[in-house]
Scaffold this motif. Sequence first.
Motif, PDB file in Angstrom:
ATOM      1  N   ARG A   5     -20.449  -1.136 -32.158  1.00  0.00           N
ATOM      2  CA  ARG A   5     -21.731  -0.434 -32.095  1.00  0.00           C
ATOM      3  C   ARG A   5     -21.483   0.929 -32.741  1.00  0.00           C
ATOM      4  N   THR A  12     -28.682   3.054 -35.079  1.00  0.00           N
ATOM      5  CA  THR A  12     -27.637   2.330 -34.363  1.00  0.00           C
ATOM      6  C   THR A  12     -27.574   0.884 -34.843  1.00  0.00           C
ATOM      7  N   GLU A  14     -25.303  -2.856 -34.296  1.00  0.00           N
ATOM      8  CA  GLU A  14     -24.333  -3.647 -33.534  1.00  0.00           C
ATOM      9  C   GLU A  14     -24.008  -4.870 -34.371  1.00  0.00           C
ATOM     10  N   ASP A  68     -16.102   2.155 -33.719  1.00  0.00           N
ATOM     11  CA  ASP A  68     -16.891   1.700 -32.575  1.00  0.00           C
ATOM     12  C   ASP A  68     -17.261   2.871 -31.664  1.00  0.00           C
ATOM     13  N   ASP A  69     -18.540   2.922 -31.292  1.00  0.00           N
ATOM     14  CA  ASP A  69     -19.076   3.972 -30.409  1.00  0.00           C
ATOM     15  C   ASP A  69     -18.975   5.367 -31.014  1.00  0.00           C
TER      16      ASP A  69
END
Length: 163
Positions: A5, A12, A14, A68-69
């Motif tokens: 993500r 955003t 994913e 990620d993140d």
Amino acid sequence: MPRIRVEVDGVTYEDDVEPRLLLVHYLRDRLGKVGTPIGCDTTNCGACTVLLDGMSVKSCSVLAVQADDRGITTVEGLGTDGTNHPMQRAFHEEHALQCGFCTPGMILASIDLLRENADPSEEEIREGLEGNLCRCTGYQNIVRAVRKAADEMRRPAQSEVAP
């Protein structure tokens, strides 16, 4: 396959990604962020530089799973409401590009440089951009553009200035 993500240019995403997928390929091939060029694939040229959580990284040396993140800014994510970022404007006004291949990486590396040093000298700019190569300009106009953007970015916004 790992699921990541990421926030790229304020959006955003994913996705399932191969563990060995480089961030530059994820940005270009999966997200269509073609403003991030693939240069040398060896971290030597800096053309693929993006901002990862505000810090410049060469996206050919970062795996997508490492993002990620995290937040990523590409050259396409600079500026707001159709207005160029001060660094983009300065590069245009000071003729700091010729072929344009290195420009996205130079702009993003320059923004990170100013994050660390809001008023760099010519020598500090040259040192700060050392990992980003330009084969066309000779760097004079790039240095001048970074100085111009630094001056503009240090000035308070017009709305903040008392009448």
